[in-house]
Design a protein around this motif. Structure first.
Motif, short mmCIF file in Angstrom:
data_model
loop_
_atom_site.label_atom_id
_atom_site.label_comp_id
_atom_site.label_asym_id
_atom_site.label_seq_id
_atom_site.Cartn_x
_atom_site.Cartn_y
_atom_site.Cartn_z
N ILE A 148 0.86 -1.18 0.00
CA ILE A 148 0.00 0.00 0.00
C ILE A 148 0.90 1.23 0.00
CG2 ILE A 148 -1.80 1.26 1.29
CD1 ILE A 148 -2.63 -1.54 0.12
N ARG A 149 0.64 2.13 -0.93
CA ARG A 149 1.47 3.30 -1.04
C ARG A 149 0.62 4.55 -1.25
NH1 ARG A 149 4.40 0.80 1.29
NH2 ARG A 149 6.49 0.08 0.82
N PRO A 150 1.08 5.71 -0.73
CA PRO A 150 0.36 6.96 -1.00
C PRO A 150 0.42 7.27 -2.49
CG PRO A 150 2.32 7.34 0.37
CD PRO A 150 2.30 5.90 0.03
N SER A 151 -0.27 8.30 -2.95
CA SER A 151 -0.34 8.56 -4.39
C SER A 151 1.02 8.89 -5.00
CB SER A 151 -1.32 9.70 -4.67
OG SER A 151 -1.01 10.77 -3.84
N GLY A 152 1.85 9.64 -4.29
CA GLY A 152 3.18 9.98 -4.83
C GLY A 152 4.09 8.78 -4.86
N PRO A 153 5.16 8.81 -5.69
CA PRO A 153 6.07 7.66 -5.77
C PRO A 153 6.90 7.50 -4.49
CG PRO A 153 6.89 9.50 -7.09
CD PRO A 153 5.57 9.93 -6.53
N MET A 154 7.20 6.24 -4.12
CA MET A 154 8.12 5.96 -3.02
C MET A 154 9.19 5.07 -3.61
SD MET A 154 6.27 5.21 0.65
CE MET A 154 7.70 4.93 1.69
N GLN A 157 -3.01 2.50 -3.93
CA GLN A 157 -3.44 3.35 -2.82
C GLN A 157 -4.46 2.62 -1.95
OE1 GLN A 157 -4.01 7.14 -5.30
NE2 GLN A 157 -4.29 7.80 -3.17
N ALA A 158 -4.52 3.01 -0.68
CA ALA A 158 -5.35 2.30 0.29
C ALA A 158 -6.82 2.21 -0.16
CB ALA A 158 -5.24 2.97 1.65
N LYS A 159 -7.40 3.33 -0.55
CA LYS A 159 -8.85 3.29 -0.85
C LYS A 159 -9.14 2.39 -2.05
CE LYS A 159 -9.27 7.61 -3.56
NZ LYS A 159 -7.98 8.25 -3.48
N ASN A 160 -8.22 2.37 -3.01
CA ASN A 160 -8.43 1.52 -4.19
C ASN A 160 -8.27 0.03 -3.83
OD1 ASN A 160 -8.74 3.87 -5.62
ND2 ASN A 160 -6.61 3.95 -6.27
N ALA A 161 -7.38 -0.25 -2.90
CA ALA A 161 -7.18 -1.65 -2.48
C ALA A 161 -8.44 -2.18 -1.79
CB ALA A 161 -5.98 -1.74 -1.54
N ALA A 221 -0.41 10.62 12.49
CA ALA A 221 -1.08 11.39 11.43
C ALA A 221 -1.11 10.57 10.13
CB ALA A 221 -0.36 12.71 11.21
N ALA A 222 -0.02 9.87 9.84
CA ALA A 222 0.04 9.05 8.61
C ALA A 222 -0.99 7.92 8.68
CB ALA A 222 1.44 8.50 8.42
#
Ligand code: C5P
Length: 226
Positions: A175-181, A190-194, A216-217
């Motif tokens: 699970i990753r935020p929208s920006g690249p890691m 992304q979490a909501k899509n998963a 917060a994250a």
């Protein structure tokens, strides 16, 4: 539901993280790094704080050894425990027998294809089918062997859910935020899509644990998935 992966080798760091997050996170994943470094006391630390343990030791050995390893792990009463499906159906059935012999209600999850592997890396180890075909085949075998669920990439959750039915547990790391890691994960979402794709539980490690503000994250991800 959110599971936070505590990947550290230090009990104090792990405890500080649990203390920061336990008001909103109720399941923590203990993997091979933390368990090897700190042993069973880390499981006790988590349960004493009122959270549950996902013991991610990814057993992969001959059936006899896996059966006994599962039985031993179930004595700690984790909520969930992982086994590598690539060990084959006999090994998976032995894992179920070990859990049942322990009289435990721990959920056994089969790891399918690691979320860090892509098509090129699968070919390198001689697996020529597509990632989707491999994951579906392994997940169906896990279900047939009596496991309670699987760990798979969120990119495969949509494919697995209709085939495995609504009661089979699907746990998704990667699970990753929208920006690249820039890390080792490859098949991410992304979490909501998963969750929309059919995941029951999301495993999130570094996006939370390496954040300057882990609470917060975690809250940001929780807002996305409720
Ligand atoms: O830091 P990150 O969010 O990548 O952490 C994901 C966690 O999920 C790690 O602890 C990793 O071992 C685990 N995991 C995974 N892919 C799998 C099974 C477990 O990333 N297929």
């Amino acid at each position: 539901m959110l599971i936070v992966a505590i990947d550290t080798d230090n009990l104090q760091v792990a405890e500080e993280l649990v203390d920061k997050l336990v008001s909103v996170v109720k399941i923590f994943k203990v993997g091979s790094q933390l368990f090897t470094a700190c042993g069973p006391q880390v499981l006790q630390m988590i349960t004493q704080k009122g959270a549950q343990v996902f013991l991610d030791l990814k057993f992969h050995d001959i059936p006899h050894t896996v059966s006994h390893a599962v039985e031993a792990a179930c004595r700690y009463n984790p909520l969930m425990l992982t086994i590598h499906t690539l060990g084959g159906s006999q090994m998976l059935r032995a894992a179920v027998a070990g859990r049942n012999h322990a009289g435990s209600s721990t959920k056994l999850l089969g790891v399918t294809i690691l979320t860090s592997l892509d098509k090129g890396q699968l070919e390198e180890i001689g697996l020529s089918a597509s990632v989707n075909e491999e994951v579906l085949c392994l997940a169906q075998m896990a279900q047939g062997a009596g496991l309670d669920g699987v760990v798979a990439s969120p990119q495969e959750a949509g494919l697995l859910r209709p085939s495995l039915g609504k009661d089979f547990i699907i746990v998704c790391p990667g699970i990753r935020p929208s920006g690249p890691m820039d890390d080792d994960q490859r098949r991410t979402m992304q979490a909501k899509n998963a969750i929309a794709a059919g995941a029951d539980y999301l495993v999130v490690g570094r996006p939370i644990t390496q954040s300057p503000d882990p609470l917060a994250a975690a809250n940001k991800i929780l807002e996305e998935i409720v």
